[in-house]
Design a protein around this motif. Sequence first.
Motif, mmCIF file in Angstrom:
data_model
loop_
_atom_site.group_PDB
_atom_site.id
_atom_site.type_symbol
_atom_site.label_atom_id
_atom_site.label_comp_id
_atom_site.label_asym_id
_atom_site.label_seq_id
_atom_site.Cartn_x
_atom_site.Cartn_y
_atom_site.Cartn_z
ATOM 1 N N PHE A 75 0.919 -1.051 0.091
ATOM 2 C CA PHE A 75 -0.095 -0.130 -0.010
ATOM 3 C C PHE A 75 1.308 1.457 0.230
ATOM 4 N N PRO A 76 -0.052 2.544 -0.294
ATOM 5 C CA PRO A 76 1.140 3.494 -0.649
ATOM 6 C C PRO A 76 0.779 3.969 0.415
ATOM 7 N N VAL A 77 2.359 4.616 0.958
ATOM 8 C CA VAL A 77 3.031 5.514 2.013
ATOM 9 C C VAL A 77 3.252 6.830 1.681
ATOM 10 N N GLN A 78 2.535 8.039 2.502
ATOM 11 C CA GLN A 78 3.353 9.059 2.695
ATOM 12 C C GLN A 78 4.112 9.128 3.799
ATOM 13 N N LEU A 79 5.390 10.303 3.889
ATOM 14 C CA LEU A 79 6.703 10.327 4.378
ATOM 15 C C LEU A 79 6.619 11.641 5.104
ATOM 16 N N GLY A 80 7.366 12.058 6.096
ATOM 17 C CA GLY A 80 7.727 13.083 6.404
ATOM 18 C C GLY A 80 8.268 12.926 6.887
ATOM 19 N N GLY A 81 9.852 14.039 8.018
ATOM 20 C CA GLY A 81 10.421 14.288 8.962
ATOM 21 C C GLY A 81 12.159 14.703 8.557
ATOM 22 N N GLY A 82 12.678 15.652 8.006
ATOM 23 C CA GLY A 82 14.063 15.418 7.607
ATOM 24 C C GLY A 82 13.580 15.638 5.958
ATOM 25 N N ILE A 83 12.433 16.509 5.299
ATOM 26 C CA ILE A 83 12.786 16.372 4.294
ATOM 27 C C ILE A 83 12.364 17.999 3.997
ATOM 28 N N ARG A 84 14.024 18.849 3.685
ATOM 29 C CA ARG A 84 14.197 19.037 3.542
ATOM 30 C C ARG A 84 14.722 20.487 1.962
ATOM 31 N N ASP A 85 15.069 19.378 1.434
ATOM 32 C CA ASP A 85 15.795 19.954 -0.789
ATOM 33 C C ASP A 85 15.368 18.775 -1.225
ATOM 34 N N MET A 86 15.282 19.057 -2.888
ATOM 35 C CA MET A 86 15.237 18.388 -3.418
ATOM 36 C C MET A 86 15.398 17.522 -3.888
ATOM 37 N N THR A 88 16.523 15.455 -1.780
ATOM 38 C CA THR A 88 15.545 14.671 -0.801
ATOM 39 C C THR A 88 14.719 13.456 -0.860
ATOM 40 N N VAL A 89 13.794 14.765 -1.727
ATOM 41 C CA VAL A 89 12.463 14.720 -2.546
ATOM 42 C C VAL A 89 12.116 13.445 -3.385
ATOM 43 N N GLU A 90 13.436 13.893 -4.089
ATOM 44 C CA GLU A 90 13.605 13.225 -5.477
ATOM 45 C C GLU A 90 14.220 11.411 -5.249
ATOM 46 N N GLY A 91 15.053 11.507 -4.319
ATOM 47 C CA GLY A 91 15.720 10.136 -3.770
ATOM 48 C C GLY A 91 14.207 9.078 -3.242
ATOM 49 N N ALA A 115 8.197 24.734 -5.669
ATOM 50 C CA ALA A 115 8.815 23.944 -6.604
ATOM 51 C C ALA A 115 8.918 22.394 -7.325
ATOM 52 N N ALA A 116 8.665 22.107 -5.558
ATOM 53 C CA ALA A 116 8.390 20.101 -5.766
ATOM 54 C C ALA A 116 7.076 19.859 -5.795
ATOM 55 N N ALA A 117 6.274 20.597 -5.320
ATOM 56 C CA ALA A 117 4.963 20.417 -6.156
ATOM 57 C C ALA A 117 5.115 20.816 -7.834
ATOM 58 N N LYS A 118 5.508 21.287 -8.102
ATOM 59 C CA LYS A 118 5.167 21.503 -9.841
ATOM 60 C C LYS A 118 6.327 20.711 -10.732
ATOM 61 N N ALA A 119 7.288 19.663 -9.482
ATOM 62 C CA ALA A 119 8.091 18.972 -10.276
ATOM 63 C C ALA A 119 7.174 17.005 -10.058
ATOM 64 N N PHE A 120 6.561 17.271 -9.247
ATOM 65 C CA PHE A 120 5.731 16.013 -8.741
ATOM 66 C C PHE A 120 4.674 16.004 -8.474
ATOM 67 N N PRO A 121 3.336 16.662 -9.677
ATOM 68 C CA PRO A 121 2.126 16.973 -8.925
ATOM 69 C C PRO A 121 1.699 15.462 -8.302
ATOM 70 N N GLY A 122 0.553 16.115 -7.154
ATOM 71 C CA GLY A 122 0.057 14.972 -6.090
ATOM 72 C C GLY A 122 0.826 14.235 -5.858
ATOM 73 N N GLN A 123 2.691 14.507 -5.165
ATOM 74 C CA GLN A 123 3.744 13.964 -4.510
ATOM 75 C C GLN A 123 4.036 14.616 -3.528
ATOM 76 N N VAL A 124 3.503 15.919 -3.245
ATOM 77 C CA VAL A 124 4.164 16.421 -2.649
ATOM 78 C C VAL A 124 2.552 17.406 -1.275
ATOM 79 N N ALA A 125 2.867 16.882 -0.072
ATOM 80 C CA ALA A 125 1.747 17.534 0.845
ATOM 81 C C ALA A 125 3.211 18.786 2.170
ATOM 82 N N VAL A 126 1.840 19.458 2.747
ATOM 83 C CA VAL A 126 2.990 20.122 3.587
ATOM 84 C C VAL A 126 2.667 20.008 4.998
#
Length: 245
Positions: A75-86, A88-91, A115-126
């Motif tokens: 099942f899908p995973v949403q992950l937070g914690g220490g995500i401070r740059d592109m 890390t998002v890409e990783g 920038a992250a939300a534009k690069a990865f639509p639907g995959q970035v939450a705040v």
Amino acid sequence: MRLFPAIDLKEGRCVRLKQGDMNQATVYSDDPAAQARAFEALGFDYLHVVDLDGAFAGKPVNAAAVEAIRRATRFPVQLGGGIRDMKTVEGWLGKGVTRVIIGTAAVRDPDFVRAAAKAFPGQVAVGIDARDGWVAVEGWAETSTLAAEDLARRFEDAGVAAIVYTNIARDGMLSGIDWDGTIGLADAVAIPVIASGGLASMDDVRTLASPRAAKLAGAITGKALYDGRLDPREALDLLKAGGRP
């Protein structure tokens, strides 16, 4: 309406904190992947994971545990914690995480979020974590001078997939979700809002399934699930039925 089971990672173990205090951690499992499999078997369809050590360090720390969870479940995973740059998002997205949650950097560097939300639509939450209405950052160790609603409004046109809103005073306390604050935030912005912090019982699930909470995208459950205060199958059935018994 979705109910997200939570796995908070500290030193590779599955824990729950009280009000975000790393010194008040209760260990529930030494095997986060096994815990994730158990949640999947119960019928949950989306997992919420937080790298607690990463939130304080400002970079991923519990990568091995997250990767083990991804290998062990479908099942899908949403992950937070220490995500401070592109990077890390890409990783994380490259490793199969479905959605990343950006917290501290949403305050410090809102252009990065856009920038992250534009690069990865639907995959970035705040992630908006509030103490007395003010946004907390750095793993909740610092409180900013920015109001939660003001931060949310910054991203109205950014393409952010969701806002995960936590009232820190409720987190891990089993005192019930801050419905007034969470629903108020959902009313103020067009971005889907996920409630976090304090879910204590079926009463909270019934509220989540009620017309009052119709604007919300769901809620996260942690301690109530681990402590057995919440029957997961009953909760999921209630949400599927739209609150009807």
